[in-house]
Design an enzyme around this catalytic site. Structure first.
Site, short mmCIF file in Angstrom:
data_model
loop_
_atom_site.label_atom_id
_atom_site.label_comp_id
_atom_site.label_asym_id
_atom_site.label_seq_id
_atom_site.Cartn_x
_atom_site.Cartn_y
_atom_site.Cartn_z
N ASP A 3 0.85 -1.18 0.00
CA ASP A 3 0.00 0.00 0.00
C ASP A 3 0.89 1.24 0.00
OD1 ASP A 3 -2.42 1.31 -0.01
OD2 ASP A 3 -2.61 1.32 2.17
N HIS A 55 -3.81 14.00 0.53
CA HIS A 55 -4.10 13.10 1.66
C HIS A 55 -2.97 13.16 2.70
CE1 HIS A 55 -5.22 9.60 3.99
NE2 HIS A 55 -4.05 9.03 3.73
N GLU A 72 -10.49 3.86 3.23
CA GLU A 72 -9.52 4.56 2.38
C GLU A 72 -9.87 4.19 0.93
OE1 GLU A 72 -5.47 3.90 3.73
OE2 GLU A 72 -5.75 5.46 5.26
N GLU A 100 -9.02 3.82 -2.70
CA GLU A 100 -7.74 3.68 -3.39
C GLU A 100 -7.93 2.98 -4.73
OE1 GLU A 100 -4.54 2.16 -1.08
OE2 GLU A 100 -5.32 2.97 0.82
N ASP A 132 -9.29 0.24 1.61
CA ASP A 132 -8.34 -0.19 2.64
C ASP A 132 -8.89 0.24 4.01
OD1 ASP A 132 -5.94 -1.24 3.65
OD2 ASP A 132 -5.03 0.75 3.68
N ARG A 142 -8.63 3.74 12.90
CA ARG A 142 -7.70 4.84 13.22
C ARG A 142 -7.20 4.81 14.65
NH1 ARG A 142 -6.17 5.89 8.24
NH2 ARG A 142 -7.93 6.45 6.90
N GLN A 201 -4.63 1.99 14.89
CA GLN A 201 -3.46 2.41 14.12
C GLN A 201 -2.63 3.47 14.87
OE1 GLN A 201 -4.62 3.95 10.27
NE2 GLN A 201 -2.56 4.65 9.75
N LYS A 221 -5.05 -2.11 10.04
CA LYS A 221 -5.34 -2.32 8.62
C LYS A 221 -5.60 -3.78 8.28
CE LYS A 221 -3.80 1.85 7.08
NZ LYS A 221 -4.52 2.71 6.12
N THR A 229 -9.18 -5.80 3.65
CA THR A 229 -8.99 -4.86 2.55
C THR A 229 -9.86 -5.37 1.41
OG1 THR A 229 -6.68 -4.54 3.22
CG2 THR A 229 -7.28 -3.82 0.99
N GLU A 272 -10.42 12.51 6.92
CA GLU A 272 -10.30 13.84 6.30
C GLU A 272 -11.67 14.51 6.15
OE1 GLU A 272 -7.92 11.51 3.37
OE2 GLU A 272 -7.18 13.51 2.85
#
Lengths: 398, 398
Positions: free
Chosen positions: A116, A123, A187, A189, A221, A225, A228, A241, A245, A346
């Site tokens: 990844d 970002h 996420e 992606e 993904d 948070r 993490q 994570k 996925t 975000e």
């Protein structure tokens, strides 16, 4: 123009033709290609000698086909277009068209290694501002190399697979506590799927991208948070994570994206030699994030700072080998505006500014929430093609 | 006592019996077990119905056998011991003994996901002091969870495979430069190989370690410190590690290590529930690091802060599934003394205090250098068993 009915105006026309793996009625996995609302059974087509790929289309995953290389990929694609457009093939092909509603879509390839990246400047800057306020938003290395890390290949799942809320440790004022994540995020992606391997100790040049990469998937993904944030120093994300996925069931071949390549953002400072790609091209993929059916964001992939060719060259500059089925994802795709971000971290600015989702106010994911990522790309002659969606619904922690 | 000649006093006696995969004369891979200086051809033994394992011993890797589970592992081991000790089996078994000198040893299992932990307090403290002088040597999370990250499964290679010096970016006073690593290092580690998978969304308890883990390999997690230092923030090590990870050709089954379990260091502060293992046991493996034939260090595995059972429980607490062939390594094994460290970063204190290697003074690895890791463990009745070595020689950068 295809003779297949109902395909006119579909973003899954004969200029698209993504590959996938399906089963019907709990049967064995079969390779197919999507045309409109149909799956063209390629295992059946190769068995009937309508298309030849050394038996690779009769396998339970795309891996053997992806290992054949670009000349074979192109030849098979040309033949499929011929079968679907030349009406003389209709009697032989039509019995091999299965309605999409009758199939279960499976993970289309066996994932070898999953990498990844972290290639959106917007970002990375947003995350820097949220987590390190008052400091430079980008770390010193960020514009010199595509930052990346290895994820868990064994928990890459196909679109539609439910996602169980992960449990783990997070920091609190009273010390670490264990429990279901309370900051579960997405996420958005774009992932690149390697077909042709490379030898240990050798490098893949930026110029050889299209010789190795078979196609593109959409990737979610999923990220916890809180887990993490507590675990990631100094060795990076791990359990925040690795629980899941999600990838789209359809792999869009690079051949379908020929009209989607566009100049990528200029890089300043200039990059070192092995990362210099001329022309320096990104992909004009337009993503959309739907949260419980409501479109909350439209991340533009064309603005990514590092290109997929640069990522591949970086991944192998140290001599690391590629295997068929390697998946490398772009990292979260975010544009400059809040309406273009690829994560809820975000979108809600670290949870401080809740977003309106339907009639509710949300920061991170609630149990039962569904997130669906979609994307379109320019096709030939002003048409638009669609990438396969990736969707998932959150189940409560066990 | 075995009837096989020359095994008396060998650390590869009938209480050891590690599994591997070999070929002779370029032939197909075959599963075997080591006894003294011989390989007992288990593919041949299963074909002759001397041992039964549902055909799993006739496969090119250990994966199918490892997937069978502990009752089958134990039954097969007991049968092998019987075959090698009961002289009535000698006529049938003796033709299946191949001299070690006649075989090529191959990667014994197909690696699914590779995770690397960071579980030696001495190593983590040393690294902290070298890279962050004047600050607390351990980060705040370190004693609360086993820090780990995913590595590249596709570049796990068997002992004896040459290691090409990786090229990559490193920081310099004039900005990043690209070139062969100038700080190439080792990490002496112990790896645990998963046999029995687990379901996505479920957890593996600390108590279920022996139901899932088949055995142990030695691991050299080659590390380019200059590449790693420049790339690792904020997502952890990537190209500084992914060029090669060497594992021993022999997988020592857990059954052979029954006498090696010893109380692990007390953990303070107390760990959270899912990491509480009672009894809290480590393994008394005594590693040795040979640099160009000279023993430069003897890392003691018994002193690891986090146990393999805790690592496995942590790896899965978020619901991440296990696959047959998953490999998780301990992280660098270092004891409290300089003579017990598992990396040259520590041996030479960041390169500041060169080590004497033969007649030369060294900091990091030179082209042509060979590093060999070995280990022993207590066996039954005061005997000692040996783990398979892992060795590699550095080739110049391409």
């Amino acid at each position: 123009m295809t003779w297949v009915s109902g395909v006119d105006g579909s973003p899954y026309g004969v200029t698209n033709l993504p590959y996938g793996v399906f089963s019907t009625g709990g049967g064995l996995p079969r390779i197919g290609v999507r045309i409109g609302s149909w799956v063209f059974d390629l295992a059946g087509a190769e068995t009937a000698e309508l298309v030849l790929a050394a038996g690779a289309l009769c396998r339970p995953t795309l891996n053997d086909f992806m290992a054949l290389g670009r000349p074979q990929w192109t030849a098979v694609r040309q033949r499929i277009v011929e079968l679907l457009t030349d009406v003389t093939h209709r009697p032989a092909v039509e019995p091999l068209l299965v309605p999409l509603t009758d199939v279960e879509l499976l993970l289309p390839f066996e994932v070898a290694d999953y990498v990844d990246f972290y290639s959106s400047e917007h970002h990375a800057s947003n995350v820097g501002q949220i987590f390190r306020p008052g400091q430079p938003p980008l770390l010193p290395n960020w514009k010199h190399l595509p930052i990346g890390y290895h994820g868990r290949a064994g928990t890459v799942v196909v679109s539609g697979t439910p996602v169980t809320r992960p449990t783990g440790q997070r920091a609190s004022a009273e010390g670490p506590v264990t429990g279901p994540s309370v900051r579960l995020d997405i996420e958005a992606e774009v992932g690149f799927v390697v077909g042709v391997p490379s030898a240990l100790g050798s490098r893949v040049s930026v110029d050889d991208f299209a010789d190795h990469v078979f196609g593109v998937v959409l990737v979610n993904d999923w990220s916890a948070r809180d887990i993490q944030a507590w675990e990631y120093q100094p060795l990076g994300p791990f359990l925040g994570k690795s629980f899941a996925t999600s990838v789209s069931a359809w792999v869009t071949p690079l051949d379908a994206l020929a009209d989607a390549f566009v100049p990528a953002p200029e890089q300043d400072p200039p990059v070192v030699d092995y990362l210099r790609d001329v022309p320096h091209l990104g992909l004009d993929l337009r993503l959309a994030v739907e949260w419980n059916g409501e479109r909350v964001s439209e991340p533009p992939f064309a603005g990514m700072y590092w290109t997929p060719a640069q990522q591949l060259a970086h991944l192998t500059v140290n001599g690391a080998s590629l295997r068929t089925g390697d998946l490398y994802a772009s990292g979260t795709v975010s544009g400059p505006d809040r309406s273009q971000v690829g994560s809820f971290l975000e979108l809600t600015w670290g949870g401080a500014e809740p977003a309106k989702v339907g009639t509710e106010s949300r920061t991170f994911l609630a149990d039962g929430d569904t997130v669906t990522l979609t994307a379109t790309a320019p096709g030939p002659d002003g048409t638009t093609i669609a990438l396969g969606e990736v969707t998932g619904t959150i189940r409560p922690a066990r």
